[in-house]
Design an enzyme around this catalytic site. Structure first.
Site, mmCIF file in Angstrom:
data_model
loop_
_atom_site.group_PDB
_atom_site.id
_atom_site.type_symbol
_atom_site.label_atom_id
_atom_site.label_comp_id
_atom_site.label_asym_id
_atom_site.label_seq_id
_atom_site.Cartn_x
_atom_site.Cartn_y
_atom_site.Cartn_z
ATOM 1 N N GLY B 292 0.820 -1.214 0.000
ATOM 2 C CA GLY B 292 0.000 0.000 0.000
ATOM 3 C C GLY B 292 0.851 1.260 0.000
ATOM 4 O O GLY B 292 1.978 1.271 -0.484
ATOM 5 N N SER B 293 0.322 2.287 0.648
ATOM 6 C CA SER B 293 0.907 3.633 0.539
ATOM 7 C C SER B 293 2.354 3.746 0.996
ATOM 8 O O SER B 293 3.006 4.741 0.701
ATOM 9 C CB SER B 293 0.062 4.612 1.336
ATOM 10 O OG SER B 293 -1.277 4.519 0.922
ATOM 11 N N VAL B 294 2.829 2.771 1.755
ATOM 12 C CA VAL B 294 4.227 2.813 2.159
ATOM 13 C C VAL B 294 5.127 2.946 0.934
ATOM 14 O O VAL B 294 6.179 3.580 0.975
ATOM 15 C CB VAL B 294 4.564 1.528 2.957
ATOM 16 C CG1 VAL B 294 6.038 1.410 3.185
ATOM 17 C CG2 VAL B 294 3.811 1.506 4.268
#
Lengths: 120, 586
Positions: B292-294
């Protein structure tokens, strides 16, 4: 004459035999002692191995935390509990050090030093 | 020459010639004399040689016995010191705490033919060995065989108790047993062995050759105290959010050493057979997840490092992006354009996709390859997950991968890559072995030091003002990025099954550690307003891990004015009506 020298040699041989016997006996004793010692070393090494495992088992972080909570009046170390020596007030002269609020680490350390001074 | 007459006495007869031959020789007068002379001189030479030899021996005798210093002979046999041979070296953590050791144990067996009262003996045995079944033991002791096992691997205390029974017919067989004093704490890393003490999982398996027959303990990079902190905080989070599992890592950004690597739920290495697949599975190294956004960290680093995007550039995020049948939206849509810092602070998918597209598919692919995200991690374990990447890298893949979907990597790969982004731009291979200060590899350069500097400040902004605020550990200057990925169920993304993660590094002016936490399928709670996102679930775990581990490592918290230097160069970024600033290198 011959008899005398014969006796002499005989006595010498006897003495040598006795000496040899004693040395061998002593060597035997020492050897037995060495073996016992070696046995003891292995036994101790074995004990150390077991005790190290037990030490590791008894110092499990989870157990230490549990015991500390139960028996000690300590709290986990927090960021504010750390201070360096430069934070401590200078007490080289008699003039009062600049006031440090007692809730900072330096203040706490100073209060501690003051009480230690008074108690002396 | 005058003929020699026979002497009245026989001449010297050195050569042992008998008188008959002597008589003959005497006739040959000239040569006879010569022979005698020769014999005499030979005798002299031989005699001298012998005398010399005896003299040397005599002198040597005197030297050895009288003049010698009574030392032990130099070439004597060195008495070999006895030592305990257990056949397998210990595994210890970086501070020398024993994680796995081999202990000698005694196994109890009996010779039933020597046992007089089986039932009585069985009762007495069951009294000292509670796990022994008295009935069964009695039956065994009553058999007419000469050998029956009663119980394997007794503890020393049990052995002493059995010895104290003083019963004839009982005997001990010495055996060795692998023991894990810390149980499930680092079970996935340490691993376990089979009944013959051969490593079949974790470090036991990966370093089997090194451990077998050795005595020198194997020092891992783990710090048990930090491992415990990570495991404890993850467990608390699992319970709080009713999650199904979690993983956490702490990595030294300078050396690549893993100080902690936890995967929950864990298992007891004493009885691995009793644990199910789920427990034995190492989520931190074998599990691969869409993060995800990581991943936006990597997209921003790539875009900035390529020079195709500048920190001040702004992107319009008001409209969702439509590609073929997909629509890429933001979690909280905003009707305006955003600068790069804002895109990270708000974790905008639309803005991130535009950054990635500005840099291009090829550049993204090369960048992720360089960061080691497209091939399995080089960590020493055998349980290493193979990243799941698109077979053909199309534009749509570039877009989804830019915000962390469509590429699944293991947490170990992720923390190594994040460490490279924040440590000045050098990717160092992650390791489970303690590295001495001297043999830390230089690493491979993946981004410029300047880009790394910018990334550190962007990550710091995310924690100061953005989605990662709950990851802020006061005084430790944490920077990081949250991630909330929808889990794939079959071929579809599930709406209600998420992976919440947070990757943080601290202190951001000179990072020392990367801390990662990932919680699998957390459920929203009332006090989190129903959210189960990375910012609500994983960031607090990282904050507490940092708050607990930093003082342990002697890292002092610093007051805010010290950490947020005064002479920052600003890049405007607005947030709820305020103008913030991203630091820019001078």
């Amino acid at each position: 004459m011959i008899r005398l020298s014969s006796l002499l040699w005989l006595a010498l041989a006897g003495a040598l035999a006795l000496g040899l016997f004693r040395v061998k006996l002593e060597a035997q004793h020492l050897e037995a002692e060495l073996m016992a010692m070696e046995q003891a070393i292995v036994e101790h090494q074995e004990a150390i191995q077991i005790l190290e495992a037990e030490f590791s088992y008894l110092t499990r972080p989870e157990r230490i935390a549990r015991l500390a909570e139960k028996y000690l009046d300590l709290a986990p170390l927090e960021a504010g509990n750390l201070a360096s020596f430069t934070d401590l007030p200078w007490r080289g002269d008699d003039s009062p050090a600049p006031a440090t609020p007692s809730d900072t680490p330096a203040g706490v350390a100073k209060a501690f030093l003051a009480s230690a001074e008074a108690g002396r | 020459m005058t003929p020699q007459t026979a002497p009245s006495t026989p001449p010297c007869n050195p050569c042992g010639l008998d008188s008959h031959r002597q008589a003959k020789v005497q006739v040959v007068e000239g040569s006879a004399k010569q022979a005698l002379e020769t014999g005499r001189s030979r005798l002299l030479v031989a005699g001298l040689a012998f005398a010399l030899a005896f003299l040397i021996i005599g002198l040597r005798l005197v030297e050895v016995s009288a003049l010698g210093q009574g030392r032990e002979p130099r070439l004597a046999e060195e008495p070999t010191a006895p030592s305990l041979v257990l056949g397998r070296a210990d595994i210890v953590d970086r501070n020398g705490m024993v994680l796995a050791t081999t202990l000698p144990t005694a196994s109890l067996y009996a010779n039933p033919r020597q046992v007089r009262a089986p039932h009585q003996l069985a009762q007495r045995l069951a009294a000292v060995l509670p796990s022994l079944d008295a009935e069964q033991t009695a039956a065994r002791l009553a058999s007419d065989r000469a050998f029956v096992w009663l119980k394997r691997n007794l503890t020393p205390r049990q052995q002493a108790l059995v010895n104290d029974l003083g019963a004839p017919g009982l005997n001990f067989q010495r055996e060795t047993k692998r023991v894990y004093p810390h149980g499930s704490l680092a079970a996935h890393i340490v691993g376990f062995t089979d009944i013959d003490n051969r490593g079949i999982a974790g470090a036991e398996r990966a370093f089997d050759e090194r451990l077998r027959g050795a005595t020198e303990p194997l020092a891992l990079s783990l710090d048990l105290r930090i491992q415990h902190i990570v495991a404890e905080e993850l467990a608390a989070s699992i319970e709080r959010f009713e999650a199904i599992g979690a993983a956490g890592l702490v990595l030294d950004v300078e050396t690549g050493e893993l100080l902690a690597m936890a995967s929950l739920p864990s298992f007891d290495p004493k009885e691995p057979a009793a644990a199910d697949e789920e427990r034995l599975f190492n989520r931190a190294s074998l599990g691969i997840y869409e993060m995800g956004s990581v991943f936006k960290i990597f997209t921003a680093a790539m875009a900035l490092d390529s020079g195709m995007v500048a920190l001040e550039d702004s992107f319009d995020v008001s409209r969702p992006i439509k590609v073929s049948r997909y629509t890429i939206r933001d979690f909280k849509p905003r009707n305006r354009s955003m600068t790069v810092p804002e895109i990270l602070i708000y974790s905008s998918n639309i803005g991130t996709v535009q950054m990635a597209m500005a840099a291009g598919t090829q550049r993204q692919q090369r960048f992720l390859e360089r960061l080691g995200l497209l091939r399995p991690s080089g960590l020493e374990l055998m349980e290493i997950g193979d990243p799941l990447k698109p077979a053909v890298w199309r534009e749509i893949n570039t877009m989804t991968i830019s915000y962390g979907h469509g590429l699944a990597v293991s947490p170990v790969q992720l923390v190594s890559a994040v460490a490279a982004v924040v440590n000045g731009g050098a990717l160092k291979p992650a390791t489970l072995l303690r590295r001495e200060a001297g043999d830390v590899p230089a690493g491979r350069r993946v981004i410029d030091p300047e880009t790394s500097d910018v990334m550190r400040w962007l990550m710091r902004l995310v924690v100061q003002h953005g989605t990662g605020r709950k990851g802020a550990a006061e005084g430790y200057m944490v920077g990081g990025k949250t991630g909330t990925a929808e889990k794939t169920v079959g071929r579809r993304y599930a709406d209600d099954a998420r992976i919440a993660s947070f990757v943080g590094a601290f202190p951001m002016d000179r990072p020392r550690f990367v801390v990662f936490a990932m919680i699998d399928e957390p459920k929203g709670r009332k006090d989190t307003h129903g959210y189960a996102t990375g910012g609500w679930v994983a960031a607090p775990v990282v904050r507490r891990v940092i708050e607990r581990m930093a003082p342990l490592l002697g890292m002092q918290a610093r007051p805010a004015e010290e950490t947020e230097g005064a002479d920052v160069r600003l890049v405007p970024a607005s947030h709820q009506g305020f103008t913030l600033a991203a630091h820019r290198p001078g």
